[in-house]
Design an enzyme around this catalytic site. Structure first.
Site, short mmCIF file in Angstrom:
data_model
loop_
_atom_site.label_atom_id
_atom_site.label_comp_id
_atom_site.label_asym_id
_atom_site.label_seq_id
_atom_site.Cartn_x
_atom_site.Cartn_y
_atom_site.Cartn_z
N PRO A 139 33.06 39.65 38.59
CA PRO A 139 32.92 40.77 37.65
C PRO A 139 31.49 41.19 37.32
CG PRO A 139 33.66 38.78 36.51
CD PRO A 139 33.66 38.47 37.96
N LYS A 146 32.65 46.13 39.13
CA LYS A 146 33.12 46.99 40.21
C LYS A 146 34.64 46.96 40.44
CE LYS A 146 29.38 48.90 41.62
NZ LYS A 146 29.17 49.53 40.31
N HIS A 180 26.71 55.16 28.60
CA HIS A 180 25.51 54.32 28.67
C HIS A 180 24.62 54.76 29.82
CE1 HIS A 180 26.91 50.55 26.26
NE2 HIS A 180 27.20 51.68 25.64
N TYR A 206 24.84 50.05 40.55
CA TYR A 206 25.58 49.83 39.30
C TYR A 206 26.34 51.09 38.87
CZ TYR A 206 26.73 47.80 34.79
OH TYR A 206 27.43 47.30 33.72
N TYR A 244 22.60 41.73 30.39
CA TYR A 244 22.92 40.73 31.42
C TYR A 244 21.86 39.65 31.34
CZ TYR A 244 26.37 43.84 33.58
OH TYR A 244 27.47 44.63 33.82
P1 RFL Z 1 46.05 44.28 38.30
O1 RFL Z 1 45.40 44.79 37.06
O2 RFL Z 1 46.02 42.83 38.55
O3 RFL Z 1 47.56 44.79 38.28
C1 RFL Z 1 48.52 44.35 39.21
C2 RFL Z 1 49.88 44.45 38.57
O4 RFL Z 1 50.88 44.04 39.50
C3 RFL Z 1 51.83 43.21 38.84
N1 RFL Z 1 52.48 42.34 39.83
C4 RFL Z 1 53.75 42.51 40.26
N2 RFL Z 1 54.69 43.41 39.95
C5 RFL Z 1 55.90 43.30 40.56
N3 RFL Z 1 56.20 42.32 41.46
C6 RFL Z 1 55.28 41.40 41.80
N4 RFL Z 1 55.57 40.43 42.69
C7 RFL Z 1 53.99 41.47 41.20
N5 RFL Z 1 52.87 40.73 41.30
C8 RFL Z 1 51.97 41.26 40.48
C9 RFL Z 1 51.00 42.44 37.83
O5 RFL Z 1 51.79 41.94 36.76
C10 RFL Z 1 50.02 43.52 37.36
O6 RFL Z 1 50.48 44.24 36.25
O7 RFL Z 1 45.44 44.99 39.60
P2 RFL Z 1 44.90 46.49 39.80
O8 RFL Z 1 45.85 47.48 39.22
O9 RFL Z 1 44.52 46.59 41.22
O10 RFL Z 1 43.59 46.59 38.88
C11 RFL Z 1 42.44 45.84 39.20
C12 RFL Z 1 41.66 45.51 37.93
O11 RFL Z 1 42.54 44.93 37.01
C13 RFL Z 1 40.49 44.54 38.20
O12 RFL Z 1 39.84 44.86 39.40
C14 RFL Z 1 39.43 44.58 37.08
O13 RFL Z 1 39.98 44.14 35.88
C15 RFL Z 1 38.21 43.72 37.44
N6 RFL Z 1 37.23 43.61 36.34
C16 RFL Z 1 36.31 44.63 36.12
N7 RFL Z 1 36.32 45.75 36.88
C17 RFL Z 1 35.46 46.78 36.61
O14 RFL Z 1 35.49 47.80 37.33
N8 RFL Z 1 34.55 46.74 35.56
C18 RFL Z 1 34.47 45.65 34.75
O15 RFL Z 1 33.70 45.68 33.80
C19 RFL Z 1 35.34 44.52 35.03
N9 RFL Z 1 35.33 43.43 34.27
C20 RFL Z 1 37.21 42.48 35.52
C21 RFL Z 1 36.23 42.41 34.48
C22 RFL Z 1 38.13 41.44 35.68
C23 RFL Z 1 38.08 40.34 34.86
N10 RFL Z 1 39.07 39.33 35.08
C24 RFL Z 1 39.77 38.67 34.07
C25 RFL Z 1 39.57 39.08 36.42
C26 RFL Z 1 36.17 41.32 33.65
C27 RFL Z 1 37.07 40.25 33.85
C28 RFL Z 1 36.93 39.07 32.95
C1 PHB Z 2 33.34 43.92 30.12
O1 PHB Z 2 32.98 44.62 29.15
O2 PHB Z 2 34.42 43.29 30.12
C2 PHB Z 2 32.45 43.81 31.30
C3 PHB Z 2 31.31 44.60 31.36
C4 PHB Z 2 30.47 44.48 32.46
C5 PHB Z 2 30.76 43.58 33.46
C6 PHB Z 2 31.90 42.80 33.40
C7 PHB Z 2 32.75 42.90 32.30
O3 PHB Z 2 29.90 43.46 34.51
#
Ligand code: RFL
Ligand code: PHB
Length: 394
Positions: free
Chosen positions: A293, A297, A72, A385, A201
């Site tokens: 989110p 990032k 994109h 971004y 957005y």
């Molecule tokens: P995670 O993915 O939370 O993984 C951590 C892992 O550790 C395990 N764990 C344990 N294991 C053993 N012993 C314990 N005591 C433990 N405690 C926990 C967990 O089960 C898990 O498997 O962290 P990690 O790897 O640092 O990854 C980070 C990302 O997941 C997170 O930053 C992103 O998902 C955030 N995020 C987005 N980031 C982007 O860069 N672009 C996006 O578009 C974006 N959209 C989002 C998002 C996060 C969202 N939510 C639900 C928070 C959209 C949403 C809705």
């Molecule tokens: C997503 O596709 O889950 C998504 C995309 C952009 C964002 C957050 C989440 O800023």
């Protein structure tokens, strides 16, 4: 058991670190509390910055991403009922982002790990970290009712916001900065074509909305909802009806609705831990920081933390130098605070804050109007971004 690096958490941070260390011939074991299927079932991020794409390539797991990911070069901002495109590619001298789900990134990393025959221990219960203040840290855990111990040189805390590593750091050595927002995001995944070829957005007096996607046939939409809302209160029909009310007439007419295949509410939070190193234990990814989110990032920051950490550990073994591990925390935190700043700002600009009243909405609209009419304003959004360069400010 003995390993060089004990990695706690098999989310994107832990898996990517494991892969980069493996490429450098460094042995690591990953301990994960959940099952692999559970980790793959969490629908989260969707947007990858170029630095993340490059890192996945470096880790040797970028093939499917390049085939299936969608490049994109811009996104739309919708306010006062009209859409305006931010041409990221033009404003940043040719940079883009890639739409490729976190689930797919995780799957690719899990497959690579399995192919290389590397150890991931799923369903590891009561993981505890010990002696990271010494040169001989240990990790203990339970599996199938038995107690196990791993001795190692380093512990990598990749265990997310609710993990055990940050919680085990001495309280006197840690500082935490936090802001909790008074709303959450209700997300729906559906096998319907995206309403638009790029992301939209939305700033609306009814609240923020985001039209995202995973492929040409799978959409991801979000709505700002009060923190008190429960996901059970939101039928699919209610979700689509509310989304339509926040869109412009063209998108409203084009929106294809269908049954949700996932629906969940995520709270929004800004959070940073300082420092990210405690002796021989390091925090990376969501274990050390959370961004709301809106700026997409979180996963990208996790990837850059892991790049700095893997470089530091490789330098330790190959060059017998501790300079990388000594500067890890400071280097990461600089990038983290920049992304925290952008994510907080973009969240504040796009969401409805009832406590700010009618003037709050007007001021947001004036700022959005400035951004789309000022090249400097639009460029500032675009360059943040797509992700600031790794050497930004150096
Ligand atoms: P995670 O993915 O939370 O993984 C951590 C892992 O550790 C395990 N764990 C344990 N294991 C053993 N012993 C314990 N005591 C433990 N405690 C926990 C967990 O089960 C898990 O498997 O962290 P990690 O790897 O640092 O990854 C980070 C990302 O997941 C997170 O930053 C992103 O998902 C955030 N995020 C987005 N980031 C982007 O860069 N672009 C996006 O578009 C974006 N959209 C989002 C998002 C996060 C969202 N939510 C639900 C928070 C959209 C949403 C809705
Ligand atoms: C997503 O596709 O889950 C998504 C995309 C952009 C964002 C957050 C989440 O800023």
């Amino acid at each position: 058991m003995r390993t060089q690096v004990a990695i706690i958490g098999a989310g994107p941070s832990g898996l990517l670190l494991g892969q980069l260390l493996h490429k450098a011939g460094i042995d690591a074991v990953i301990l994960e509390r959940q099952t692999g299927d559970y980790v793959l079932g969490r629908i989260r991020a969707g947007v990858l910055e170029q630095v993340t794409i490059d890192l996945l390539d470096e880790a040797g797991v970028g093939q499917r991403m390049h085939q299936e990911g969608l490049v994109h070069g811009g996104f739309d901002m919708l306010f006062k009922g009209e859409r305006h495109r931010i041409d990221m590619n033009k404003l940043t001298g040719g940079k883009n982002v890639m739409v490729y789900g976190q689930t797919e990134v995780t799957r690719d990393l899990m497959d690579a790990r399995a192919t290389a025959g590397l150890t991931t221990i799923y369903e590891a219960a009561n993981v505890a970290v010990h002696d990271f203040d010494s040169a001989k840290p240990r990790v203990t855990y339970e599996k199938d009712g038995k107690q196990h111990e791993i001795t190692c040189d380093f512990i990598a805390g990749c265990d997310g916001f609710h993990g055990v590593c940050r919680a085990s750091a001495p309280r006197s050595a840690i500082k935490e900065f936090e802001k909790v927002y008074p709303f959450g995001w209700l997300g729906v995944l559906s096998d319907t074509p995206p309403v638009h070829e790029e992301l939209i957005y939305v700033n609306s007096p009814r609240g923020f909305a985001l039209c995202s996607q995973r492929s040409e046939t799978r959409s991801r939409y979000y709505l700002q909802v009060p923190l008190t809302d429960k996901v059970e209160q939101w039928s699919d029909q209610a979700f689509w009806d509310e989304l339509k009310l926040r869109l412009d007439p063209e998108a409203r007419a084009k929106l294809v609705t269908g049954p949700s295949i996932e629906k969940s509410i995520a709270p929004l939070r800004s959070f940073v831990t300082e420092p990210l190193r405690f002796g021989r234990m390091f925090l990376a990814g969501d274990a050390g920081h959370i961004v709301p989110p809106t700026g997409a990032k979180g996963l990208n920051l996790a990837a850059t933390d892991v790049k700095y950490l893997s470089n530091a550990i490789i330098e330790f073994y190959q060059d017998k130098s501790e300079s990388g591990i000594d500067s890890y925390s400071e280097r990461c935190l600089k990038r983290i605070w920049r992304a925290e700043r952008f994510s907080w700002w973009f969240t504040s600009l796009m969401h409805n804050f009832p406590e700010n009243g009618a003037i709050g909405q007007k001021l947001q609209e004036a700022e959005l109007d400035y951004i789309i009419h000022s090249e400097a304003g639009a460029r500032s959004v675009a360059e943040n971004y797509v992700g600031l360069p790794l050497d930004f400010g150096h």
